[in-house]
Each structure stands twice: as structure tokens, then as C-alpha cells.
Write a protein that holds these residues in place. Structure first.
Motif, PDB file in Angstrom:
ATOM      1  N   MET A 332      -0.206 118.368 -26.823  1.00  0.00           N
ATOM      2  CA  MET A 332      -0.719 117.745 -27.923  1.00  0.00           C
ATOM      3  C   MET A 332      -1.599 116.465 -27.349  1.00  0.00           C
ATOM      4  O   MET A 332      -2.332 116.439 -28.442  1.00  0.00           O
ATOM      5  CB  MET A 332       0.658 117.029 -28.346  1.00  0.00           C
ATOM      6  N   ARG A 333      -1.696 116.489 -26.181  1.00  0.00           N
ATOM      7  CA  ARG A 333      -2.434 115.476 -25.843  1.00  0.00           C
ATOM      8  C   ARG A 333      -4.352 116.131 -25.836  1.00  0.00           C
ATOM      9  O   ARG A 333      -4.928 115.324 -26.346  1.00  0.00           O
ATOM     10  CB  ARG A 333      -2.454 114.823 -24.529  1.00  0.00           C
ATOM     11  N   SER A 334      -4.202 117.212 -25.523  1.00  0.00           N
ATOM     12  CA  SER A 334      -5.785 117.866 -25.855  1.00  0.00           C
ATOM     13  C   SER A 334      -5.784 118.194 -27.315  1.00  0.00           C
ATOM     14  O   SER A 334      -6.885 117.816 -27.896  1.00  0.00           O
ATOM     15  CB  SER A 334      -5.220 119.363 -25.029  1.00  0.00           C
ATOM     16  N   LEU A 335      -5.005 118.604 -27.790  1.00  0.00           N
ATOM     17  CA  LEU A 335      -5.762 118.548 -29.628  1.00  0.00           C
ATOM     18  C   LEU A 335      -5.714 116.883 -29.634  1.00  0.00           C
ATOM     19  O   LEU A 335      -6.811 116.761 -30.528  1.00  0.00           O
ATOM     20  CB  LEU A 335      -4.382 118.487 -30.298  1.00  0.00           C
ATOM     21  N   LEU A 336      -4.688 115.676 -29.660  1.00  0.00           N
ATOM     22  CA  LEU A 336      -5.923 114.812 -29.654  1.00  0.00           C
ATOM     23  C   LEU A 336      -7.401 114.291 -29.439  1.00  0.00           C
ATOM     24  O   LEU A 336      -7.968 113.460 -29.877  1.00  0.00           O
ATOM     25  CB  LEU A 336      -5.091 113.263 -29.608  1.00  0.00           C
ATOM     26  N   ARG A 337      -7.677 115.069 -28.076  1.00  0.00           N
ATOM     27  CA  ARG A 337      -8.441 114.400 -27.496  1.00  0.00           C
ATOM     28  C   ARG A 337      -9.947 115.238 -28.018  1.00  0.00           C
ATOM     29  O   ARG A 337     -10.893 115.061 -28.516  1.00  0.00           O
ATOM     30  CB  ARG A 337      -8.248 114.936 -25.908  1.00  0.00           C
ATOM     31  N   GLU A 338      -9.352 116.994 -28.177  1.00  0.00           N
ATOM     32  CA  GLU A 338     -10.883 117.562 -28.526  1.00  0.00           C
ATOM     33  C   GLU A 338     -10.887 118.133 -30.587  1.00  0.00           C
ATOM     34  O   GLU A 338     -12.131 118.602 -30.418  1.00  0.00           O
ATOM     35  CB  GLU A 338     -10.347 118.365 -27.893  1.00  0.00           C
ATOM     36  N   VAL A 339      -9.958 117.415 -30.977  1.00  0.00           N
ATOM     37  CA  VAL A 339      -9.501 117.446 -32.129  1.00  0.00           C
ATOM     38  C   VAL A 339      -9.494 116.642 -33.405  1.00  0.00           C
ATOM     39  O   VAL A 339     -10.809 116.431 -33.630  1.00  0.00           O
ATOM     40  CB  VAL A 339      -8.389 118.889 -32.357  1.00  0.00           C
ATOM     41  N   ALA A 340      -8.783 116.167 -33.305  1.00  0.00           N
ATOM     42  CA  ALA A 340      -8.129 114.396 -33.882  1.00  0.00           C
ATOM     43  C   ALA A 340      -9.570 113.745 -33.478  1.00  0.00           C
ATOM     44  O   ALA A 340      -9.942 112.701 -34.058  1.00  0.00           O
ATOM     45  CB  ALA A 340      -7.221 113.911 -33.266  1.00  0.00           C
ATOM     46  N   GLY A 341      -9.749 113.499 -32.109  1.00  0.00           N
ATOM     47  CA  GLY A 341     -10.795 113.102 -31.087  1.00  0.00           C
ATOM     48  C   GLY A 341     -12.346 112.439 -32.104  1.00  0.00           C
ATOM     49  O   GLY A 341     -12.941 111.877 -32.633  1.00  0.00           O
ATOM     50  N   GLY A 342     -12.729 113.876 -33.266  1.00  0.00           N
ATOM     51  CA  GLY A 342     -13.612 114.025 -33.900  1.00  0.00           C
ATOM     52  C   GLY A 342     -13.306 113.394 -35.583  1.00  0.00           C
ATOM     53  O   GLY A 342     -14.378 113.063 -36.224  1.00  0.00           O
ATOM     54  N   TRP A 343     -12.247 113.459 -35.630  1.00  0.00           N
ATOM     55  CA  TRP A 343     -12.377 112.437 -36.924  1.00  0.00           C
ATOM     56  C   TRP A 343     -12.851 111.688 -37.136  1.00  0.00           C
ATOM     57  O   TRP A 343     -11.509 110.648 -36.621  1.00  0.00           O
ATOM     58  CB  TRP A 343     -10.195 113.389 -36.980  1.00  0.00           C
TER      59      TRP A 343
END
Length: 363
Positions: A332-343
Motif C-alpha cells: 500500500m505504501r508503494s502504491l501511494l508513493r509510486e502511483v498516487a504520488g503523481g496524481w
């Protein structure tokens, strides 16, 4: 519409008039009609296709249990079609959550959670009866309980992560296998399946439920997680005040503890809840992540409404705080950083009813 009305007239052995289209979905058409003696009834006809036909069987069987929802007035298995009691035009839980009265919204949440809990408790010893009813209306498809959707999601999840550029941490497949036990035979009870806010009418006689197309037995934790997340698979998702969320979950839990006394133990409850939240988060990721390439509203017409990116990021933020699931929370933290971080989107706001008077910040 004329074909649907004629089929419903055969079922009821009476003439129908004044049809009003209530919307339906890609799987069904829903009409409100007037009978020859002046009563109002709802006619729901299902399209062809696997999901629609299974939805018919689930709804016919689930409503015929008589535990919740409108009374079944007639069934045509071949069309297929249901004629149902008309529950009228009461406000839904979605209406009050998107409104401006925090007291009405919290009362609605507690009525919803308590009503679902009572439904679960009353249903515990009626599973065999639902099986017989499913057989009566069966269109040759497995029940939802026989559909291994949790296991299928777990198998697909690593591939979705890799496609999004997120590394799969060691131990994640094993955790996903353990998480999935929250959905099967762990404290099972009946559920309409889709307990989202717009499918719950707040009538003067109490909570009445709509949409039983996914009705079956599953773990009480999968329903209780709707209180905590909130509304795990729905469009009407904003942030709940912490106090309101706790009170809502407690209302559901209080109703199921008498039939499953082990759920009074906090350790048992929290373990089941964290796994159910993880199950629904995996489901949301698989369903929504491919659709976040271009952001958009969670509902085509209802407003106010959050965007897909806002909701999915909120799901990941909630799941990143789960205890006892190190590989999953790392994911989940990886998704927040690597995916949602660019939203480029704002954080998920609170429900409008609570935001207007600052209640979104209660404890």
C-alpha cells in the motif's frame, strides 16, 4: 417496456398501467406500475448475460427469504422478471449523507448498520432455505458464495502491481491467502450483497433494503468493513468523522455478537476487520486502478461526488495502517508513493452533511 408489462400482467393476473421508468442498470429494467385495483408495484426485468441471470436468481431467492427488502408478489423464471412491493420514494442513506443535516445523517448511518446487523443475526440458521430457493430460481449459474472472487483477486493482484511498476514484496502471496479467509466460512450470515447508501431506504417503518442481485451468505466482516472504510465497493464515498465511524461499526457489531459471541472479543473482531478491509482494498485496486489513467467522477450523474483517484488513494491510505500484515501494508505504501504520488488531486473530503458544521473533525 410493453413486453415487460405484458409479462408482469401474466404473473399478477391483472392489468398494469401508468408505467414509470425507475432507471435500472445494464443488467435490468425497473418500472413502477399501477394495478387495476389502484395499487403501485415495481416490475424488475433482467437482461440476458451471465451477471444478469445470476442477479435474477440471487434477488428472487434472497427476497423470498422475507428477511429484508420488498415483498415478492410474483416471479417469472423464464423472462426473467420479478414483481415487487413498491416501497415508495423515501430518502436513501446516500441522500442524507450528501445533504446538510448531520443529525439525520448519523441517525441514518446507525439505522443502516443496526438494520444490517439484525438481518445478519436473523439469517444465521436459514442458509439451507436460501439454497432451496436458489435451486427453485436457478438459471444454471453458481451462487456468489461458490464464486471464488477473493481467491481470483488475490491471484491477479501481483500482476496488476507489476503492470503499475510496483514491486511485489516477499510474503505478499502468503498474506493474501490468509487475508482471504475473512470472506468465506468465518461467521457467515446473509447479506443483500450491495449494501451501498443508495440501496437503503430510510422509511418511517425503519430501514428497507433494495438490490439483492448479489445476495448470499458471506462473513459478517465483509459487511462490517463497509462501516470502517466506508462503503467498500460504492460510489458514495467520502471520509466519515472518526466518532461517527466508530459508532456505526459498533451498532452493527452489537447486533451480531448475540449469535456469534466470539465477536465480543476485541482481538477476534479486529483480526477479522483488518483482513476484510484488505480484501475490499484488493478488490478496489483491481477494479479502479486501470480507470485512473484518466481521472473522473465516481458516479455519472450524482453530485457531489469524489473522483476515482481520490477514493482509491483513500483506500490505500486506510489499508497502509493495518496491523499484522507487513507485506500488504508495504504494498500500500508503494502504491501511494509510486502511483498516487503523481496524481494531482485533493485529499478525499468529508461527507457534505458533516463538513458543513465541522462535524467531520469529531472524535
Amino acid at each position: 417496456m410493453n413486453e415487460i408489462i405484458r409479462a408482469a400482467e401474466r404473473v399478477l393476473a391483472t392489468r398494469l398501467s401508468d408505467p414509470v421508468d425507475l432507471g435500472g442498470s445494464s443488467r435490468s429494467s425497473v418500472l413502477r406500475c399501477r394495478t387495476a385495483d389502484g395499487r403501485s408495484v415495481v416490475v424488475k426485468a433482467y437482461t440476458g448475460g451471465r451477471d444478469a441471470l445470476r442477479g435474477f436468481t440471487a434477488e428472487a431467492a434472497g427476497l423470498s427469504l422475507g428477511l429484508a427488502g420488498p415483498a415478492v408478489l410474483g416471479v417469472d423464471r423464464e423472462v426473467p422478471l420479478l414483481v415487487l412491493e413498491d416501497l415508495g420514494d423515501a430518502l436513501t442513506l446516500a441522500d442524507v449523507l450528501l445533504g446538510d443535516d448531520p443529525k439525520a445523517a448519523e441517525e441514518g448511518l446507525l439505522a443502516w448498520a443496526g438494520g444490517l446487523g439484525r438481518l445478519a443475526a436473523r439469517s444465521v440458521d436459514r442458509r439451507a432455505e436460501l439454497g432451496r430457493l436458489w435451486g427453485r430460481y436457478d438459471r444454471g449459474l453458481p451462487t456468489w458464495a461458490d464464486e471464488p472472487w477473493i481467491e481470483r483477486n488475490a491471484a491477479q493482484f501481483p500482476g496488476v502491481l507489476e503492470a503499475a511498476g510496483v514491486a511485489v514484496p516477499a510474503g505478499l502471496p502468503e498474506e493474501l491467502a490468509r487475508i482471504g479467509t475473512a470472506g468465506r466460512e468465518e461467521y457467515p450470515a446473509f447479506s443483500p450483497g450491495d449494501t451501498c447508501p443508495d440501496n437503503n431506504l430510510l422509511t418511517p417503518q425503519g430501514l428497507r433494503l433494495l438490490d439483492f442481485e448479489a445476495a448470499d451468505y458471506h462473513s459478517v466482516f465483509l459487511t462490517a468493513a463497509y462501516c470502517r472504510m466506508p462503503f467498500a465497493s460504492c460510489w458514495c464515498v467520502f471520509a466519515l468523522p472518526a466518532g461517527a465511524a466508530r459508532r456505526t461499526e459498533a451498532a452493527y457489531r452489537a447486533e451480531v455478537v448475540p449469535v456469534y459471541p466470539a465477536l465480543a472479543e476485541d482481538a477476534v473482531w479486529e483480526d477479522g476487520m483488518r483482513r476484510a478491509v484488505a480484501v475490499w482494498t484488493v478488490n478496489a485496486t483491481l477494479r479502479m486502478l486501470p480507470r485512473t489513467v484518466e481521472d473522473g467522477p465516481m458516479h455519472r450523474t450524482r453530485r457531489p461526488v469524489a473522483t476515482r483517484r481520490q477514493v482509491l488513494r483513500h483506500r490505500w491510505e486506510t489499508a497502509a495502517r493495518l496491523d499484522g500484515l507487513p507485506a500488504f501494508t508495504e504494498t500500500m505504501r508503494s502504491l501511494l508513493r509510486e502511483v498516487a504520488g503523481g496524481w494531482r488531486v485533493d485529499p478525499l473530503p468529508g461527507y457534505p452533511c458533516f463538513e458543513r458544521d465541522g462535524a467531520a473533525h469529531d472524535g
